[in-house]
Structure formats: structure tokens, C-alpha cells
Scaffold this motif. Sequence first.
Motif, PDB file in Angstrom:
ATOM      1  N   PRO A  79       0.831  -1.160  -0.001  1.00  0.00           N
ATOM      2  CA  PRO A  79      -0.317  -0.588   0.033  1.00  0.00           C
ATOM      3  C   PRO A  79       0.865   1.264   0.223  1.00  0.00           C
ATOM      4  CG  PRO A  79      -0.585  -0.862   2.345  1.00  0.00           C
ATOM      5  CD  PRO A  79       0.733  -1.834   1.196  1.00  0.00           C
ATOM      6  N   LEU A  80       0.353   2.422  -0.600  1.00  0.00           N
ATOM      7  CA  LEU A  80       1.315   3.401  -1.016  1.00  0.00           C
ATOM      8  C   LEU A  80       1.528   3.893   0.389  1.00  0.00           C
ATOM      9  CD1 LEU A  80      -0.129   5.685  -3.618  1.00  0.00           C
ATOM     10  CD2 LEU A  80       2.146   4.808  -3.077  1.00  0.00           C
ATOM     11  N   THR A  81       0.116   3.390   1.528  1.00  0.00           N
ATOM     12  CA  THR A  81       1.104   4.182   3.022  1.00  0.00           C
ATOM     13  C   THR A  81       2.586   3.545   3.445  1.00  0.00           C
ATOM     14  OG1 THR A  81      -0.209   2.323   4.174  1.00  0.00           O
ATOM     15  CG2 THR A  81      -1.178   4.736   3.667  1.00  0.00           C
ATOM     16  N   ASP A  82       2.698   2.928   2.508  1.00  0.00           N
ATOM     17  CA  ASP A  82       3.983   2.260   3.188  1.00  0.00           C
ATOM     18  C   ASP A  82       5.346   2.742   2.835  1.00  0.00           C
ATOM     19  OD1 ASP A  82       2.524   0.123   4.150  1.00  0.00           O
ATOM     20  OD2 ASP A  82       3.173  -1.622   3.358  1.00  0.00           O
ATOM     21  N   PRO A  83       5.797   3.112   3.932  1.00  0.00           N
ATOM     22  CA  PRO A  83       7.108   4.011   3.027  1.00  0.00           C
ATOM     23  C   PRO A  83       8.454   3.630   2.234  1.00  0.00           C
ATOM     24  CG  PRO A  83       7.476   4.095   5.545  1.00  0.00           C
ATOM     25  CD  PRO A  83       6.249   3.253   4.836  1.00  0.00           C
ATOM     26  N   THR A  84       8.031   3.291   1.116  1.00  0.00           N
ATOM     27  CA  THR A  84       9.606   2.494   0.221  1.00  0.00           C
ATOM     28  C   THR A  84      10.232   3.924  -0.285  1.00  0.00           C
ATOM     29  OG1 THR A  84       8.206   2.625  -1.812  1.00  0.00           O
ATOM     30  CG2 THR A  84       7.785   1.049  -0.154  1.00  0.00           C
ATOM     31  N   PRO A  85      11.178   3.049  -1.525  1.00  0.00           N
ATOM     32  CA  PRO A  85      12.048   4.717  -1.409  1.00  0.00           C
ATOM     33  C   PRO A  85      11.220   5.231  -2.683  1.00  0.00           C
ATOM     34  CG  PRO A  85      13.390   2.601  -0.988  1.00  0.00           C
ATOM     35  CD  PRO A  85      12.315   2.216  -0.917  1.00  0.00           C
ATOM     36  N   LEU A  86      10.309   4.710  -3.519  1.00  0.00           N
ATOM     37  CA  LEU A  86       9.560   5.023  -4.705  1.00  0.00           C
ATOM     38  C   LEU A  86       8.093   5.546  -3.970  1.00  0.00           C
ATOM     39  CD1 LEU A  86      10.388   4.584  -7.532  1.00  0.00           C
ATOM     40  CD2 LEU A  86       8.524   2.977  -7.812  1.00  0.00           C
ATOM     41  N   SER A  87       7.870   5.326  -2.976  1.00  0.00           N
ATOM     42  CA  SER A  87       6.574   5.928  -2.834  1.00  0.00           C
ATOM     43  C   SER A  87       5.949   7.276  -3.147  1.00  0.00           C
ATOM     44  CB  SER A  87       5.909   5.382  -1.180  1.00  0.00           C
ATOM     45  OG  SER A  87       7.289   6.211  -0.184  1.00  0.00           O
ATOM     46  N   HIS A  88       7.569   7.997  -2.026  1.00  0.00           N
ATOM     47  CA  HIS A  88       6.797   9.443  -2.548  1.00  0.00           C
ATOM     48  C   HIS A  88       6.783  10.025  -4.192  1.00  0.00           C
ATOM     49  CE1 HIS A  88      11.480   9.078  -2.765  1.00  0.00           C
ATOM     50  NE2 HIS A  88      10.885  10.353  -3.203  1.00  0.00           N
ATOM     51  N   ILE A  89       7.669   9.038  -5.148  1.00  0.00           N
ATOM     52  CA  ILE A  89       7.356   9.895  -6.280  1.00  0.00           C
ATOM     53  C   ILE A  89       5.647   8.780  -7.224  1.00  0.00           C
ATOM     54  CG2 ILE A  89       8.789   8.516  -8.547  1.00  0.00           C
ATOM     55  CD1 ILE A  89      11.146   8.388  -6.835  1.00  0.00           C
ATOM     56  N   ILE A  90       5.724   8.208  -6.148  1.00  0.00           N
ATOM     57  CA  ILE A  90       4.555   7.731  -7.190  1.00  0.00           C
ATOM     58  C   ILE A  90       3.066   8.904  -6.529  1.00  0.00           C
ATOM     59  CG2 ILE A  90       2.589   5.456  -6.593  1.00  0.00           C
ATOM     60  CD1 ILE A  90       4.692   4.206  -6.590  1.00  0.00           C
ATOM     61  N   GLN A  91       3.373   8.829  -5.471  1.00  0.00           N
ATOM     62  CA  GLN A  91       2.231   9.830  -4.442  1.00  0.00           C
ATOM     63  C   GLN A  91       2.339  11.680  -5.158  1.00  0.00           C
ATOM     64  OE1 GLN A  91       3.111  10.121  -0.340  1.00  0.00           O
ATOM     65  NE2 GLN A  91       2.800   8.341  -0.429  1.00  0.00           N
ATOM     66  N   ARG A  92       3.645  11.659  -5.909  1.00  0.00           N
ATOM     67  CA  ARG A  92       3.591  13.475  -6.562  1.00  0.00           C
ATOM     68  C   ARG A  92       3.157  12.952  -7.448  1.00  0.00           C
ATOM     69  NH1 ARG A  92       9.995  14.662  -6.235  1.00  0.00           N
ATOM     70  NH2 ARG A  92       9.457  14.445  -4.089  1.00  0.00           N
ATOM     71  N   GLN A  93       3.330  11.694  -7.668  1.00  0.00           N
ATOM     72  CA  GLN A  93       2.174  12.063  -9.144  1.00  0.00           C
ATOM     73  C   GLN A  93       1.419  11.527  -9.521  1.00  0.00           C
ATOM     74  OE1 GLN A  93       4.165  11.461 -12.828  1.00  0.00           O
ATOM     75  NE2 GLN A  93       2.567  10.469 -13.871  1.00  0.00           N
ATOM     76  N   THR A  94       0.645  11.630  -8.654  1.00  0.00           N
ATOM     77  CA  THR A  94      -0.574  11.661  -8.936  1.00  0.00           C
ATOM     78  C   THR A  94      -1.210  13.437  -8.621  1.00  0.00           C
ATOM     79  OG1 THR A  94      -1.003   9.936  -6.907  1.00  0.00           O
ATOM     80  CG2 THR A  94      -3.206  11.847  -7.834  1.00  0.00           C
ATOM     81  N   ILE A  95      -0.426  14.385  -8.358  1.00  0.00           N
ATOM     82  CA  ILE A  95      -0.585  15.612  -8.525  1.00  0.00           C
ATOM     83  C   ILE A  95       0.235  16.316  -9.637  1.00  0.00           C
ATOM     84  CG2 ILE A  95      -0.120  17.786  -6.820  1.00  0.00           C
ATOM     85  CD1 ILE A  95      -1.770  16.039  -5.459  1.00  0.00           C
ATOM     86  N   ILE A  96       1.282  15.477  -9.974  1.00  0.00           N
ATOM     87  CA  ILE A  96       2.034  16.045 -10.912  1.00  0.00           C
ATOM     88  C   ILE A  96       1.507  16.146 -12.307  1.00  0.00           C
ATOM     89  CG2 ILE A  96       3.562  15.140 -13.038  1.00  0.00           C
ATOM     90  CD1 ILE A  96       5.477  15.035 -10.682  1.00  0.00           C
ATOM     91  N   LYS A  97       0.342  15.176 -12.806  1.00  0.00           N
ATOM     92  CA  LYS A  97      -0.506  14.554 -13.572  1.00  0.00           C
ATOM     93  C   LYS A  97      -1.666  15.035 -13.632  1.00  0.00           C
ATOM     94  CE  LYS A  97      -1.930  10.770 -16.848  1.00  0.00           C
ATOM     95  NZ  LYS A  97      -0.857   9.936 -17.281  1.00  0.00           N
TER      96      LYS A  97
END
Length: 499
Positions: A215-233
Amino acid sequence: MIPPRKVVDRHVSNFFNAFDFASSILHRGRFLAEYANFWQNPSAAPIMWIGLLSSVMSISAFLQHQDVGAVSPYAVETQEMLDTYRTLTIHCLVAGDYLRPARYTIETLTLHFAVDQNTNLDANLGNWILIGVVVRIALRMGLHRDPSHWPNIRPLEAEFRRRLWITLYHMDFFTSTQVGLPRIIKDSQCDARPPANLFDDDLSFEHNEMPPERPLTDPTPLSHIIQRQTIIKVAAEIYDATEAGPPSSATIAALGAKLERAIDSIPERSKYRPLETSVADNPVTILHRMFMDTLIHKAVYLLHRRSFTKGFVEEETAKSSKLCINAALAILEHQRRMSEESQPGGIMFGIRWKVSSSLNHEFLQATMMLCFALNRFHEVHVGLTGSCALPRRDEIIDALTIAKSLWEKQANRPPTLTALDGHGVAPIRDQSASVSHPKGFFGQMPGVAAQSYLVDFDFGQNMVIDPAYSTVDVNMAAYGRFWDDFVNEPVEENQAGIY
């Protein structure tokens, strides 16, 4: 030209442990296996893999240069090291014929662009040109299409295609908005979905099926990039819709609602909260939250910037102006806190290079917006008070005064603001006025003639995104045969139909 292994080992370690986007570009396990093979038989390594290693060392050298600071006795040494590795990367790209991409080409180009972008923090047209080339090569490799179209692509390869594409998507968006020119990527032609929120260890060569996504609530090296994509899109859609001219009220309302939904989808732990309530959190997490909040305010500005330039004449434009002013003030407050916490003893002192390089343009943009608002309002409404007064005028002056002092501290950069007086702001120097001729990737390519095929083009003209206050110098060089059609020769395809 490759240094001894002990030196290279340190660069590789620094790359994977200090560079935020390392996990978006390279799989640690696969790279280390190839790295071990390289030292066993260096002459057998493909020239583009040597370029990849050189770009990894370039990133590490850049991080070291930022860490030691401009006044350190090691500054010259780290800068020379960075220049050497960048030059080596360029030679490998040319020798490997990067316009006919093979394995390692897009990774090497992406890392080379990351170095170029971070070492040229001012709005630089050369960066926009370079990301255009990188994106077009990625398009040729099919990265814009989701790997699920080709079932024989193994999960490890599929995920890293998605990771590379999302990285390039972000680079294209930020670079384009910096220079005020169109994005290269057209969303209607792309269907690559975001990568899964996984650790590198969740994927390996042996996997023939995708492991369960975290889940996106799990911090991984990629989680903030995926979350950022929501806004950047959404921000990218806003930028496209407002680039050519003022959008309709219905378009603004629809995009505003879409932005609100994107904001609501961000996990609570990733949303911005005051530093006073975050003192026990990881500094990188705090910076990611600040970046996300700045990105949200940037999207608000992009949505309302056209009305903002019209002023406070009508109710709709007055609302847009207030929203833009609020967004700019929030961004400059992030600049103040980041600067404060990046000093010795501050929460972000250990990651201060990330603070200075990642949001510089957004701070400049917010500064220019407030200067524009204050200057314009002062000229038109001198002496007016009450409902006609500029919203948050005193806060604007305070924020600009602090911003001016912060820019002046950066002695190695051109001044952005002139003196503030007691009534407003003297005319400012546009940040894009200092844009120089692109001389990065293309300018260093050996054997490339600068053919002037645009002889009738007025290189002194200004390309204007917001005519009222923002201009971009397009004094750019012709790049000869880099614009040749590089798909006219047959390329051997594999069973998946990709290169």
C-alpha cells in the motif's frame, strides 16, 4: 579513465544511498551483478554500460560537491571530478550511438540529464532541449506504453520501464514549466501506468509474476514519487490547458475539482504538517512533505495564473489573484523554513543539498509573482484602502524582504531582486534574463557541426508564457544533425517488439 575500484565502490555506494531517484532508474541487485562482472573483465563491458557507470559516478561526484560546499578546500577537486565523469559519460553516449538506443542507453541519458539539471539551476533552455531528446528516445523504446501489452516482458524489466517513464514524466513537466514552453509528452498517447510500490528486494531475476503491491502508506524509496505523480499528472493537464491562453470558467472549475480530488487521495502521513509537529520525523520525509505542498501550490498557480495577470477588476479575477498570492506566500514560507533548517544544527542540515536544488525554481517563481502583484497594485491603487487594498500586502512585503536576503546569501548566483523600498518593490530582474546558450550535452559532443539551418529565425525574440510579467530568452543555437530522423534505419527487434 575509470579510477581504481576502491574509488568507484565509494561512488556506487553514495549513489544508491544518497540519490533519491536511484531506485527509479536502476535495480540495485542487477546493477551490482553487472558491476562485479565488469571488474572481472572490464574490456568485455558494452560501451554504454561504461557510460552508465560514469553517470553513476557523476551523480555521486555532484552529491559530494554539494556536500562540501563552494568554499571548501575540496570544492575544486570535487568539481574537477564531476567534470571528468560528465565528459566520460558524453564520450560513451556518442561512442555507443545513443540515437539508436540499446540496453543502458535511456538509464545513462536520464542520469546525465539529472546531473545537468542540478548543475544548471537557472531556467536553462538547454535542459528543455536535452529532456526533449531523452523523452523522444524513450518513446522510440516504447516506454510510454504499459509493458502489460507484451506478456513476455518479465516483471523486473516491466517495473523498471514504468519507473523510468514516471521519472522522465516528472523531468519533462518541471523542465517545461521552468522555461514556459510546451511539454514533450502527450498524455493522450501514453498508457504506461505508475510503478508498483515495492522495494528492490521484492523483485528479482527469478520472478515470473508480480509480487503483491505494498500500500502507498508503506514508505518505500518509490512511495513519494508515486504519490507525487497524482498531483503532477493533474498539474500537467492544467499546464497544457492554460498554456496557450485563458481557459473558460468551466474548465477552471473542472480542473480545480480534479486537483482537489488528487489532493484528497494523498495519504495523511505524506501531507504537509508544521515542522513543530514533525520534529521526530525523518528529515527526508519532512522535505518530501514540503515538496508535495509546494507542488500543490504550484498547480493552483498554474490554474489561476491567467486571471492573476488581469488583477482585481472582476470578482473572478480577484478570487484567482488571491489564490495565487496565497500560494506564493506559502511557497516562500517553505523557502524560509528550509533555509533556516538547513543551517548547522538545523533539522535539514544533513540533506541541505536537496533543499537547494529541488525547489529553487519554485521559490523564484513565487518571488516574481509577489513582486509583480505588489508593483502592479502599487502603481494602480496608490493610497487606496479597505476592500480595494491588496490582500495580505504587509505579509507580501515581509516575505519578499526575507526572500531578498536569502537570494543575496547565494553569492555564486545572479541577484534576483533589486532593493525593496517602503512602498513596494523596485523593478525586478527576471530570472530567465540570465539564461545562457545551452552548452551542456550537445555543446560537448565531438564532431558535431553547428549548422545554422534557422538562419531566418530571430534568436533575440522573447517567447512569452505570461506576457504581463514572464519572458524567456530563446537565444539558442542550432544543433545540426541531432535533429536527423533516427528511425529511418532498420533496428533488430526482440520478440516483445521493443528495442
